[in-house]
Design an enzyme around this catalytic site. Sequence first.
Site, PDB file in Angstrom:
ATOM      1  N   LYS A  14      54.162  -7.459  -7.515  1.00 36.52           N
ATOM      2  CA  LYS A  14      55.333  -7.727  -8.386  1.00 36.52           C
ATOM      3  C   LYS A  14      55.325  -9.276  -8.620  1.00 36.52           C
ATOM      4  O   LYS A  14      55.489  -9.508  -9.551  1.00 36.52           O
ATOM      5  CB  LYS A  14      56.425  -7.505  -7.444  1.00 36.52           C
ATOM      6  CG  LYS A  14      57.477  -5.899  -7.850  1.00 36.52           C
ATOM      7  CD  LYS A  14      58.127  -5.678  -7.800  1.00 36.52           C
ATOM      8  CE  LYS A  14      58.704  -6.295  -6.190  1.00 36.52           C
ATOM      9  NZ  LYS A  14      57.925  -6.195  -4.868  1.00 36.52           N
ATOM     10  N   ARG A  89      67.891  -4.409  -5.956  1.00 36.13           N
ATOM     11  CA  ARG A  89      67.509  -3.485  -4.318  1.00 36.13           C
ATOM     12  C   ARG A  89      68.131  -1.378  -4.297  1.00 36.13           C
ATOM     13  O   ARG A  89      67.725  -2.093  -3.863  1.00 36.13           O
ATOM     14  CB  ARG A  89      67.043  -4.368  -4.113  1.00 36.13           C
ATOM     15  CG  ARG A  89      65.774  -4.426  -3.465  1.00 36.13           C
ATOM     16  CD  ARG A  89      65.513  -6.039  -2.603  1.00 36.13           C
ATOM     17  NE  ARG A  89      64.278  -5.490  -1.583  1.00 36.13           N
ATOM     18  CZ  ARG A  89      63.568  -6.554  -2.097  1.00 36.13           C
ATOM     19  NH1 ARG A  89      63.628  -7.875  -3.279  1.00 36.13           N
ATOM     20  NH2 ARG A  89      62.088  -6.468  -1.607  1.00 36.13           N
ATOM     21  N   ARG A 128      48.631 -10.602   3.073  1.00 33.32           N
ATOM     22  CA  ARG A 128      49.517 -11.850   3.022  1.00 33.32           C
ATOM     23  C   ARG A 128      49.839 -12.598   3.727  1.00 33.32           C
ATOM     24  O   ARG A 128      49.951 -14.016   3.760  1.00 33.32           O
ATOM     25  CB  ARG A 128      50.206 -11.296   1.593  1.00 33.32           C
ATOM     26  CG  ARG A 128      51.115 -12.256   0.901  1.00 33.32           C
ATOM     27  CD  ARG A 128      51.969 -11.650   0.220  1.00 33.32           C
ATOM     28  NE  ARG A 128      53.126 -11.293   0.517  1.00 33.32           N
ATOM     29  CZ  ARG A 128      54.552 -10.764  -0.315  1.00 33.32           C
ATOM     30  NH1 ARG A 128      54.131 -10.131  -1.417  1.00 33.32           N
ATOM     31  NH2 ARG A 128      55.329 -10.237   0.589  1.00 33.32           N
ATOM     32  N   ARG A 134      55.091 -16.546   5.565  1.00 36.55           N
ATOM     33  CA  ARG A 134      56.340 -15.761   6.085  1.00 36.55           C
ATOM     34  C   ARG A 134      55.933 -15.208   7.347  1.00 36.55           C
ATOM     35  O   ARG A 134      55.112 -14.187   6.944  1.00 36.55           O
ATOM     36  CB  ARG A 134      55.901 -14.465   4.111  1.00 36.55           C
ATOM     37  CG  ARG A 134      56.713 -15.224   3.054  1.00 36.55           C
ATOM     38  CD  ARG A 134      56.979 -14.417   1.887  1.00 36.55           C
ATOM     39  NE  ARG A 134      57.513 -13.508   1.877  1.00 36.55           N
ATOM     40  CZ  ARG A 134      58.085 -12.075   1.080  1.00 36.55           C
ATOM     41  NH1 ARG A 134      57.222 -12.163   0.171  1.00 36.55           N
ATOM     42  NH2 ARG A 134      58.229 -11.188   1.694  1.00 36.55           N
ATOM     43  N   ARG A 146      60.215  -2.327   5.721  1.00 38.14           N
ATOM     44  CA  ARG A 146      61.239  -3.032   4.189  1.00 38.14           C
ATOM     45  C   ARG A 146      60.775  -1.960   3.566  1.00 38.14           C
ATOM     46  O   ARG A 146      60.982  -1.552   2.592  1.00 38.14           O
ATOM     47  CB  ARG A 146      59.862  -4.148   4.375  1.00 38.14           C
ATOM     48  CG  ARG A 146      60.031  -5.338   4.857  1.00 38.14           C
ATOM     49  CD  ARG A 146      59.840  -6.940   5.398  1.00 38.14           C
ATOM     50  NE  ARG A 146      59.215  -6.986   3.819  1.00 38.14           N
ATOM     51  CZ  ARG A 146      58.236  -7.968   3.427  1.00 38.14           C
ATOM     52  NH1 ARG A 146      57.218  -8.240   5.032  1.00 38.14           N
ATOM     53  NH2 ARG A 146      57.639  -8.345   2.245  1.00 38.14           N
TER      54      ARG A 146
HETATM   55  P1  ADP Z   1      59.210  -8.047  -0.866  1.00 35.33           P
HETATM   56  O1  ADP Z   1      59.034  -6.981  -2.040  1.00 35.33           O
HETATM   57  O2  ADP Z   1      57.614  -8.197  -0.612  1.00 35.33           O
HETATM   58  O3  ADP Z   1      59.504  -7.624  -0.087  1.00 35.33           O
HETATM   59  P2  ADP Z   1      60.717 -10.612  -1.371  1.00 35.33           P
HETATM   60  O4  ADP Z   1      60.629 -11.973  -1.377  1.00 35.33           O
HETATM   61  O5  ADP Z   1      61.385  -9.214  -3.096  1.00 35.33           O
HETATM   62  O6  ADP Z   1      59.391  -9.565  -0.699  1.00 35.33           O
HETATM   63  O7  ADP Z   1      61.985 -10.290   0.351  1.00 35.33           O
HETATM   64  C1  ADP Z   1      61.947 -10.141   0.651  1.00 35.33           C
HETATM   65  C2  ADP Z   1      63.637 -10.184   1.554  1.00 35.33           C
HETATM   66  O8  ADP Z   1      64.446 -11.023   1.170  1.00 35.33           O
HETATM   67  C3  ADP Z   1      63.352  -8.723   1.625  1.00 35.33           C
HETATM   68  O9  ADP Z   1      62.423  -8.209   2.576  1.00 35.33           O
HETATM   69  C4  ADP Z   1      65.206  -8.882   1.631  1.00 35.33           C
HETATM   70  O10 ADP Z   1      65.661  -8.998   3.114  1.00 35.33           O
HETATM   71  C5  ADP Z   1      65.459 -10.107   0.825  1.00 35.33           C
HETATM   72  N1  ADP Z   1      65.570  -9.715  -0.963  1.00 35.33           N
HETATM   73  C6  ADP Z   1      65.008  -9.768  -1.706  1.00 35.33           C
HETATM   74  N2  ADP Z   1      65.582  -9.418  -2.808  1.00 35.33           N
HETATM   75  C7  ADP Z   1      66.567  -8.763  -2.272  1.00 35.33           C
HETATM   76  C8  ADP Z   1      67.806  -8.405  -3.146  1.00 35.33           C
HETATM   77  N3  ADP Z   1      68.228  -7.867  -4.084  1.00 35.33           N
HETATM   78  N4  ADP Z   1      68.543  -7.437  -2.119  1.00 35.33           N
HETATM   79  C9  ADP Z   1      69.633  -6.952  -1.627  1.00 35.33           C
HETATM   80  N5  ADP Z   1      67.529  -8.214  -0.303  1.00 35.33           N
HETATM   81  C10 ADP Z   1      66.747  -8.777  -1.417  1.00 35.33           C
END
Ligand code: ADP
Length: 192
Positions: A14, A89, A128, A134, A146
């Site tokens: 994404k 999400r 990554r 991260r 996750r």
């Molecule tokens: P990835 O898609 O690789 O998990 P993101 O950068 O989108 O990476 O998200 C990293 C973390 O941030 C998630 O595992 C979660 O803990 C938190 N997070 C991100 N977006 C949301 C959301 N919309 N609702 C709840 N938690 C979120």
Amino acid sequence: MFNLILFGPPGSGKGTQSEKLIARYGLKHLSTGDLLRSEINRQTVLGQAAKKIMDKGQLVPDEVVIGMISSALDDNPHAKGFLFDGFPRTSAQAEALDALLQVKKAAIGVMLALHVSEEELVKRLLIRGETSGRSDDTNEQVIRARIVEYQDKTAAVADHYRKYDKVVMVEGEGTINQIFDALCIEIDKRIF
Ligand code: ADP
């Protein structure tokens, strides 16, 4: 206004595709992951609380991310459209987003859902993790957590938009440019 959700599990590409899509279509990129990491880097109270949850691979509470998105929408009143990445999400986030957009007399144009196998996701995230800095990408257990959160809470968000016939599945394995082209074909069908 054209608003797009780029959807898919962690590691589905994404972030990579978002960068290319915003450059082509002039959309404003809203990534809740990036917004949360910025809070962490600035060591805000919100960031400190979010980091503990993110490091376990769990989702940050709905009200926190909904608040961040609401402010970001208000901060960009002249945007041509938004690309939502990593949001919504949960079903509650999807309903909140629809309501926020409705106030602006806008809606989601399409949800593009990237499909990638679980083994490929884990492989990509571990690679990554070697360079991203991260902490949630370096531990396979956190990565798997996750993916479980995605299956338990996030996959259902597609059903929400399927009701409105807004979901298009796109193959997320292939070269970056092949996937980008496939996404653009779907956007071009809908943007005018
Ligand atoms: P990835 O898609 O690789 O998990 P993101 O950068 O989108 O990476 O998200 C990293 C973390 O941030 C998630 O595992 C979660 O803990 C938190 N997070 C991100 N977006 C949301 C959301 N919309 N609702 C709840 N938690 C979120």
